[in-house]
Design a protein around this motif. Structure first.
Motif, short mmCIF file in Angstrom:
data_model
loop_
_atom_site.label_atom_id
_atom_site.label_comp_id
_atom_site.label_asym_id
_atom_site.label_seq_id
_atom_site.Cartn_x
_atom_site.Cartn_y
_atom_site.Cartn_z
N MET A 241 0.81 -1.21 0.03
CA MET A 241 0.05 -0.09 0.05
C MET A 241 0.70 1.10 0.18
N THR A 242 0.59 1.97 -0.99
CA THR A 242 1.54 3.53 -1.02
C THR A 242 0.84 4.23 0.00
N THR A 243 1.80 5.36 0.23
CA THR A 243 1.45 6.50 1.18
C THR A 243 0.30 7.08 1.12
N PRO A 244 0.12 7.50 -0.34
CA PRO A 244 -1.33 8.16 -0.62
C PRO A 244 -2.63 7.30 -0.03
N GLN A 245 -2.48 6.08 -0.63
CA GLN A 245 -3.48 5.06 -0.13
C GLN A 245 -3.73 4.98 1.26
N PHE A 246 -2.48 5.08 2.03
CA PHE A 246 -2.54 4.71 3.52
C PHE A 246 -3.17 6.03 4.07
N ALA A 247 -2.71 7.23 3.67
CA ALA A 247 -3.09 8.26 4.01
C ALA A 247 -4.94 8.71 3.92
N ALA A 248 -5.15 8.23 2.48
CA ALA A 248 -6.73 8.09 2.23
C ALA A 248 -7.62 7.40 3.19
N LYS A 249 -7.18 5.93 3.35
CA LYS A 249 -7.79 5.33 4.33
C LYS A 249 -7.73 5.63 5.85
N GLY A 250 -6.87 6.35 6.26
CA GLY A 250 -6.59 7.11 7.51
C GLY A 250 -7.55 8.03 7.59
N LEU A 251 -7.65 8.96 6.57
CA LEU A 251 -8.73 9.98 6.64
C LEU A 251 -10.19 9.47 6.56
N ALA A 252 -10.38 8.63 6.00
CA ALA A 252 -11.69 7.85 5.66
C ALA A 252 -12.13 7.24 7.23
N GLY A 253 -11.04 6.64 7.67
CA GLY A 253 -11.43 6.17 9.11
C GLY A 253 -11.92 7.20 10.00
N LEU A 254 -11.01 8.58 10.01
CA LEU A 254 -11.26 9.62 10.97
C LEU A 254 -12.64 10.14 10.73
N ARG A 255 -13.14 10.19 9.42
CA ARG A 255 -14.19 10.58 9.08
C ARG A 255 -15.43 9.86 9.57
N GLU A 256 -15.23 8.55 9.57
CA GLU A 256 -16.25 7.71 10.06
C GLU A 256 -16.27 7.92 11.64
N VAL A 257 -15.09 7.97 12.21
CA VAL A 257 -15.29 8.27 13.83
C VAL A 257 -15.86 9.58 13.95
N GLY A 258 -15.66 10.64 13.14
CA GLY A 258 -16.35 11.99 13.29
C GLY A 258 -17.83 11.80 13.29
N LYS A 259 -18.35 10.97 12.07
CA LYS A 259 -19.80 10.88 11.98
C LYS A 259 -20.28 10.08 13.18
N LEU A 260 -19.69 9.22 13.60
CA LEU A 260 -20.15 8.23 14.63
C LEU A 260 -20.37 9.38 16.01
N CYS A 261 -19.41 10.13 16.21
CA CYS A 261 -19.40 10.98 17.25
C CYS A 261 -20.74 12.04 17.20
#
Length: 262
Positions: free
Chosen positions: A1-21
Motif C-alpha cells: 500500500m502506497t503512502t497516499p492510499q494509506f493516508a486516504a484510508k486514515g482520513l476515511a477512518g477519521l471521517r467515520e469516527v467523526g460521523k459516529l461521534c
C-alpha cells in the motif's frame, strides 16, 4: 500500500469516527425534543429484554463460578481464604457484570437494531422520513439507544446478583468454603463506589452499543448484503470500543477512589 492510499484510508477512518461521534451528540441533543417516542421505547425495551435476559443469566452463573474457583484456589495458597467472598464480589460487580451485559446487549440487541435500521434504509424508508421533515434519529434512533441503556443497567444488576450467587455455590459446594465467611466478608473490601462504577459502566456501554448499532444500520453499503456486513461490523466495533472504554474507566476509578482498608 502506497503512502497516499494509506493516508486516504486514515482520513476515511477519521471521517467515520467523526460521523459516529456526531450521531452520539445528535442522540443526546434530540433527547429533549418533544414528543418522546414512548411507545417505540417500550417496544424496544421489551424486545431487548426478550433476547438477552436468559443468555445473561446463563452466562453469569459459570462466569461467577469460574471467578470464585480461581480466587478460592489463590486465596487458599496465600492463607487468605476468608476473603474469597469479598474478592469474588469485587471481580463480578466491577468487571464481569458490566462486560457480560454489554456484550449481550451489543451481540443480541445491537445486531437486531442495526438490521432493523439497515433494512429500513435500503427500502428507502429513512429517505422518505427525511423528505417528510421527520427526523429518523429522533423517531427511530433515540428510543432504541435509551432502551439499550435502560436494559443494560437493569441486566447489570441481575447479572451481578446471579454471578455472586453462582460464585457462592461453587466456592461453598466444590471448594468446601465456609458459607458464613463467604457472606461475612462482602463488606471487607467492597464499598458503595464499586456498585456505582458498575452502573456507570453499564450506562456508557449501553449508550455506545446503541449508537454504534444505529450508525451502522443507517449507513449500509451494497443492498441486502451490505446490511449483513453492517451488522457484523457493528458487533465487532462495539466489542472493541467496550473493552477500551472499560480499561479507561477502570484505570480512572482505581486512581481516584481510595481502596477500603482491612
Amino acid at each position: 500500500m502506497t503512502t497516499p492510499q494509506f493516508a486516504a484510508k486514515g482520513l476515511a477512518g477519521l471521517r467515520e469516527v467523526g460521523k459516529l461521534c456526531s450521531l452520539g451528540l445528535d442522540v443526546f441533543r434530540l433527547t429533549f425534543r418533544r414528543p418522546f417516542q414512548v411507545r417505540e421505547f417500550v417496544q424496544q425495551c421489551w424486545f431487548i429484554v426478550s433476547v438477552t435476559i436468559l443468555p445473561a443469566a446463563l452466562v453469569a452463573i459459570p462466569f461467577g463460578g469460574v471467578i470464585a474457583l480461581q480466587l478460592g484456589s489463590l486465596t487458599r495458597q496465600i492463607g487468605a481464604q476468608s476473603f474469597t467472598g469479598s474478592a469474588s464480589v469485587l471481580a463480578v460487580i466491577q468487571q464481569a457484570s458490566p462486560i457480560i451485559t454489554a456484550l449481550l446487549i451489543a451481540g443480541a440487541g445491537g445486531s437486531a437494531i442495526c438490521a432493523d435500521l439497515g433494512s429500513r434504509k435500503i427500502r428507502e424508508e429513512i429517505d422518505a422520513m427525511e423528505a417528510l421533515a421527520v427526523s429518523p434519529i429522533h423517531r427511530l434512533v433515540v428510543p432504541r439507544v435509551y432502551a439499550a441503556i435502560v436494559i443494560c443497567v437493569l441486566l447489570n444488576g441481575m447479572v451481578s446478583v446471579v454471578g455472586v450467587l453462582g460464585g457462592y455455590f461453587f466456592n461453598v459446594i466444590l471448594q468446601g468454603g465456609t458459607p458464613g465467611a463467604y457472606l461475612a466478608t462482602f463488606s471487607a473490601l467492597a464499598q458503595l463506589p464499586d456498585l456505582w462504577i458498575s452502573e456507570i459502566k453499564a450506562v456508557l456501554f449501553g449508550f455506545v452499543a446503541g449508537v454504534v448499532a444505529a450508525y451502522r444500520g443507517l449507513n449500509p453499503k451494497g443492498g441486502p448484503k451490505g446490511v449483513g456486513d453492517a451488522v457484523n461490523q457493528a458487533v465487532v466495533i462495539t466489542f472493541l470500543l467496550l473493552f477500551f472504554l472499560n480499561f479507561v474507566l477502570t484505570t480512572i476509578y482505581l486512581q481516584v477512589v481510595p481502596r477500603k482498608g482491612l
